[in-house]
Write a protein that holds these residues in place. Structure first.
Motif, PDB file in Angstrom:
ATOM      1  N   LYS A 123      31.791   8.439  71.081  1.00 46.13           N
ATOM      2  CA  LYS A 123      32.126   7.447  70.063  1.00 46.13           C
ATOM      3  C   LYS A 123      30.927   6.543  69.780  1.00 46.13           C
ATOM      4  CE  LYS A 123      35.467   3.840  69.018  1.00 46.13           C
ATOM      5  NZ  LYS A 123      36.569   3.034  69.495  1.00 46.13           N
ATOM      6  N   LYS A 124      30.242   6.125  70.827  1.00 45.13           N
ATOM      7  CA  LYS A 124      29.063   5.262  70.676  1.00 45.13           C
ATOM      8  C   LYS A 124      27.955   6.001  69.923  1.00 45.13           C
ATOM      9  CE  LYS A 124      26.478   1.658  71.900  1.00 45.13           C
ATOM     10  NZ  LYS A 124      26.688   0.327  71.431  1.00 45.13           N
ATOM     11  N   LEU A 125      27.719   7.260  70.271  1.00 48.05           N
ATOM     12  CA  LEU A 125      26.667   8.044  69.610  1.00 48.05           C
ATOM     13  C   LEU A 125      26.995   8.305  68.139  1.00 48.05           C
ATOM     14  CD1 LEU A 125      25.739  10.545  72.450  1.00 48.05           C
ATOM     15  CD2 LEU A 125      24.364   8.637  71.592  1.00 48.05           C
ATOM     16  N   VAL A 126      28.263   8.568  67.851  1.00 48.37           N
ATOM     17  CA  VAL A 126      28.671   8.749  66.452  1.00 48.37           C
ATOM     18  C   VAL A 126      28.426   7.459  65.689  1.00 48.37           C
ATOM     19  CG1 VAL A 126      30.672   9.051  64.931  1.00 48.37           C
ATOM     20  CG2 VAL A 126      30.332  10.601  66.852  1.00 48.37           C
ATOM     21  N   SER A 127      28.761   6.349  66.302  1.00 50.01           N
ATOM     22  CA  SER A 127      28.552   5.051  65.668  1.00 50.01           C
ATOM     23  C   SER A 127      27.064   4.797  65.399  1.00 50.01           C
ATOM     24  CB  SER A 127      29.132   3.954  66.555  1.00 50.01           C
ATOM     25  OG  SER A 127      28.791   2.694  66.060  1.00 50.01           O
ATOM     26  N   PHE A 145      23.992   5.500  57.421  1.00 50.02           N
ATOM     27  CA  PHE A 145      24.672   4.679  56.413  1.00 50.02           C
ATOM     28  C   PHE A 145      23.728   3.582  55.906  1.00 50.02           C
ATOM     29  CE2 PHE A 145      27.482   1.081  55.267  1.00 50.02           C
ATOM     30  CZ  PHE A 145      28.244   1.700  54.283  1.00 50.02           C
ATOM     31  N   ALA A 146      23.008   2.952  56.833  1.00 47.85           N
ATOM     32  CA  ALA A 146      22.061   1.902  56.447  1.00 47.85           C
ATOM     33  C   ALA A 146      20.994   2.449  55.507  1.00 47.85           C
ATOM     34  CB  ALA A 146      21.416   1.292  57.690  1.00 47.85           C
ATOM     35  N   VAL A 147      20.490   3.634  55.787  1.00 48.41           N
ATOM     36  CA  VAL A 147      19.470   4.248  54.929  1.00 48.41           C
ATOM     37  C   VAL A 147      19.999   4.377  53.506  1.00 48.41           C
ATOM     38  CG1 VAL A 147      18.213   6.407  54.458  1.00 48.41           C
ATOM     39  CG2 VAL A 147      18.259   5.468  56.778  1.00 48.41           C
ATOM     40  N   PHE A 148      21.186   4.922  53.364  1.00 46.52           N
ATOM     41  CA  PHE A 148      21.742   5.143  52.025  1.00 46.52           C
ATOM     42  C   PHE A 148      22.138   3.835  51.335  1.00 46.52           C
ATOM     43  CE2 PHE A 148      22.464   9.416  53.847  1.00 46.52           C
ATOM     44  CZ  PHE A 148      21.690  10.118  52.939  1.00 46.52           C
ATOM     45  N   ILE A 149      22.728   2.919  52.073  1.00 47.00           N
ATOM     46  CA  ILE A 149      23.138   1.643  51.476  1.00 47.00           C
ATOM     47  C   ILE A 149      21.922   0.830  51.047  1.00 47.00           C
ATOM     48  CG2 ILE A 149      24.203  -0.597  51.993  1.00 47.00           C
ATOM     49  CD1 ILE A 149      26.171   1.653  51.269  1.00 47.00           C
ATOM     50  N   GLU A 158      12.817   2.855  55.767  1.00 44.37           N
ATOM     51  CA  GLU A 158      13.765   3.964  55.611  1.00 44.37           C
ATOM     52  C   GLU A 158      13.357   5.157  56.491  1.00 44.37           C
ATOM     53  OE1 GLU A 158      16.514   2.460  53.958  1.00 44.37           O
ATOM     54  OE2 GLU A 158      16.564   4.191  52.609  1.00 44.37           O
ATOM     55  N   PHE A 159      12.067   5.449  56.534  1.00 46.72           N
ATOM     56  CA  PHE A 159      11.535   6.545  57.344  1.00 46.72           C
ATOM     57  C   PHE A 159      11.855   6.326  58.823  1.00 46.72           C
ATOM     58  CE2 PHE A 159       7.590   8.386  59.415  1.00 46.72           C
ATOM     59  CZ  PHE A 159       7.964   9.720  59.273  1.00 46.72           C
ATOM     60  N   ILE A 160      11.671   5.113  59.297  1.00 45.34           N
ATOM     61  CA  ILE A 160      11.942   4.805  60.704  1.00 45.34           C
ATOM     62  C   ILE A 160      13.443   4.831  60.986  1.00 45.34           C
ATOM     63  CG2 ILE A 160      11.755   3.008  62.480  1.00 45.34           C
ATOM     64  CD1 ILE A 160       9.014   2.282  61.196  1.00 45.34           C
ATOM     65  N   LEU A 161      14.251   4.324  60.069  1.00 43.76           N
ATOM     66  CA  LEU A 161      15.708   4.383  60.256  1.00 43.76           C
ATOM     67  C   LEU A 161      16.203   5.833  60.298  1.00 43.76           C
ATOM     68  CD1 LEU A 161      16.903   1.470  57.938  1.00 43.76           C
ATOM     69  CD2 LEU A 161      17.009   1.548  60.432  1.00 43.76           C
ATOM     70  N   LEU A 162      15.615   6.694  59.479  1.00 42.11           N
ATOM     71  CA  LEU A 162      15.987   8.116  59.513  1.00 42.11           C
ATOM     72  C   LEU A 162      15.652   8.736  60.865  1.00 42.11           C
ATOM     73  CD1 LEU A 162      15.007   9.363  55.951  1.00 42.11           C
ATOM     74  CD2 LEU A 162      17.294   9.371  56.968  1.00 42.11           C
ATOM     75  N   GLN A 163      14.549   8.343  61.450  1.00 39.94           N
ATOM     76  CA  GLN A 163      14.178   8.845  62.778  1.00 39.94           C
ATOM     77  C   GLN A 163      15.225   8.444  63.812  1.00 39.94           C
ATOM     78  OE1 GLN A 163      10.062   7.777  63.779  1.00 39.94           O
ATOM     79  NE2 GLN A 163       9.671   7.777  61.573  1.00 39.94           N
TER      80      GLN A 163
END
Length: 169
Positions: A7-11, A18-22, A54-59
């Protein structure tokens, strides 16, 4: 226990993605809806910092996705060498891009453009995310996380940093 970890990993995985797209959606919407935002959001320096963030968040999202897949396959070990090598290379790329960002900051300070503070905000956000993934865990979102931070009396190495340390030894 394993259910809680999943659950934690899915979150973590979905939250970063989600942050990347938002963030991207909000960026575009602000440009389209608020004329005053155009000089701030379309400058080269702000775009650079935003794309870097965004690049770092995707990583981060990718890392948590890989860890989730390991748990689902009942593998409680480090990521495979190939994947750790990828993250070691991404870390070096990030550091090069962050160094370029320092030079952009210096240029921004000298030229004092209108978007300076927006660039600084985005750039510092990217720096913090890089540190959070590759060095020290800075994100404590739940009450349990905060209690753990107090118990350990300070920050600890991030999970990815620990895996990279063992890989690079």
């Amino acid at each position: 226990m394993q259910k809680r970890v999943k659950k934690k990993l899915v979150s973590l995985y979905t939250g970063e993605l989600f942050a990347v797209f938002i963030f991207a959606l909000m960026w575009v919407l602000y440009i389209l809806l608020f004329e005053w935002s155009v000089p701030y959001l379309t400058s080269y320096s702000s775009l650079y910092a935003f794309i870097l963030l965004e690049f770092i968040l995707l990583q981060g999202s990718y890392y948590w996705y890989l860890k989730l897949k390991q748990i689902q396959n009942h593998e409680l070990v480090l990521l495979p060498d190939r994947q750790l090598r990828t993250f070691a290379n991404l870390k070096r790329v990030n550091e090069g891009l962050l160094l370029i960002g320092v030079f952009v900051s210096i240029y921004q300070i000298i030229s004092k453009p209108i978007e300076f503070y927006w660039f600084v905000f985005l750039f510092l956000f990217a720096v913090i995310e890089h540190i959070n993934y590759y060095y020290v865990r800075l994100s404590y979102q739940t009450v349990e996380d905060i209690k753990e931070l107090k118990r350990q009396k300070g920050f600890r190495r991030s999970r990815l940093a620990k895996e990279l340390d063992s890989f690079l030894k």
